[in-house]
Design a protein around this motif. Structure first.
Motif, short mmCIF file in Angstrom:
data_model
loop_
_atom_site.label_atom_id
_atom_site.label_comp_id
_atom_site.label_asym_id
_atom_site.label_seq_id
_atom_site.Cartn_x
_atom_site.Cartn_y
_atom_site.Cartn_z
N LYS A 12 0.83 -1.20 0.00
CA LYS A 12 0.00 0.00 0.00
C LYS A 12 0.87 1.26 0.00
O LYS A 12 1.77 1.39 0.80
N ASN A 13 0.56 2.18 -0.93
CA ASN A 13 1.20 3.51 -0.97
C ASN A 13 2.69 3.45 -0.68
O ASN A 13 3.18 4.09 0.24
N LEU A 51 -0.86 13.02 5.74
CA LEU A 51 -1.11 11.59 5.53
C LEU A 51 -2.51 11.26 5.04
O LEU A 51 -2.71 10.22 4.42
N VAL A 52 -3.48 12.11 5.32
CA VAL A 52 -4.83 11.83 4.85
C VAL A 52 -5.16 12.75 3.67
O VAL A 52 -4.45 13.72 3.41
N GLU A 142 -2.76 7.39 4.21
CA GLU A 142 -3.38 6.53 5.23
C GLU A 142 -4.74 6.04 4.73
O GLU A 142 -5.78 6.45 5.23
N ILE A 143 -4.72 5.16 3.76
CA ILE A 143 -5.97 4.65 3.18
C ILE A 143 -6.89 4.06 4.25
O ILE A 143 -8.09 4.32 4.23
N ASP A 149 -13.61 1.17 4.30
CA ASP A 149 -14.51 0.22 3.65
C ASP A 149 -14.07 -0.10 2.23
O ASP A 149 -14.13 -1.26 1.80
N GLU A 150 -13.62 0.92 1.51
CA GLU A 150 -13.16 0.70 0.14
C GLU A 150 -11.91 -0.17 0.12
O GLU A 150 -11.78 -1.08 -0.70
N LEU A 151 -11.00 0.08 1.05
CA LEU A 151 -9.77 -0.72 1.13
C LEU A 151 -10.11 -2.18 1.46
O LEU A 151 -9.58 -3.10 0.83
#
Length: 165
Positions: A12-13, A51-52, A142-143, A149-151
């Motif tokens: 991730k990222n 981060l967001v 920070e997914i 929910d999407e992650l």
């Protein structure tokens, strides 16, 4: 070091070393250089801000900042920890080993990541023999904090399609 021990991978990222790409965004570097001197709530607020997603609700950012501060108080997560993480990431050189990792790999990144340039995730996926790249719209670095929910849905779907058990 031991690709035979890995069945699948989700990243991730991420930034990747050894590429001609910035590992951190200019904004990320600027924020980090400014926040290391803070020893109060400004540290966590500035960290959360980078981060967001910039489109995140201010109340959500405030909650997350308070949560980071609580973690810092209980476990010592502060500027020194962030710097150590970045130094460790800078020494993590894997480019030459990636072609040997012929396992299903999911590379996920947030469209609004202000910390690590998204091009890094795309370049990483090109270096892996078996990779799928998915962008989560409206998520920052920070997914899990921006789009949990999407992650979860992306990971569940991918694991369902790539189950090796």
């Amino acid at each position: 070091k031991f690709p035979e021990r890995v069945q699948s991978l989700i990243v991730k990222n991420t930034s990747i070393a050894g590429q001609r790409t910035l590992r951190l965004s200019p904004k990320g570097v600027l924020v980090l250089s400014q926040i290391v001197r803070y020893r109060d709530e400004r540290f966590h607020a500035a960290l959360v801000d980078v981060l967001v997603s910039p489109t995140s609700d201010p109340a959500h950012k405030s909650e997350l900042s308070k949560a980071y501060a609580e973690i810092a108080e209980q476990h010592g997560f502060g500027a020194v920890t962030v710097i150590k993480q970045l130094l460790g990431a800078g020494r993590f050189l894997v480019k030459k080993r990636l072609k040997k990792l012929s396992i299903p790999t999911l590379v996920v990144y947030g469209s609004d990541d202000q910390f690590v340039p998204n091009i890094n995730s795309q370049k990483l996926a090109k270096l892996l023999p078996v990779a799928e790249v998915i962008e989560i719209e409206g998520a920052g670095h920070e997914i899990p904090a921006d789009k949990p929910d999407e992650l979860t849905a992306v990971i569940s779907d991918w694991v369902g399609k790539n189950s090796l058990v």
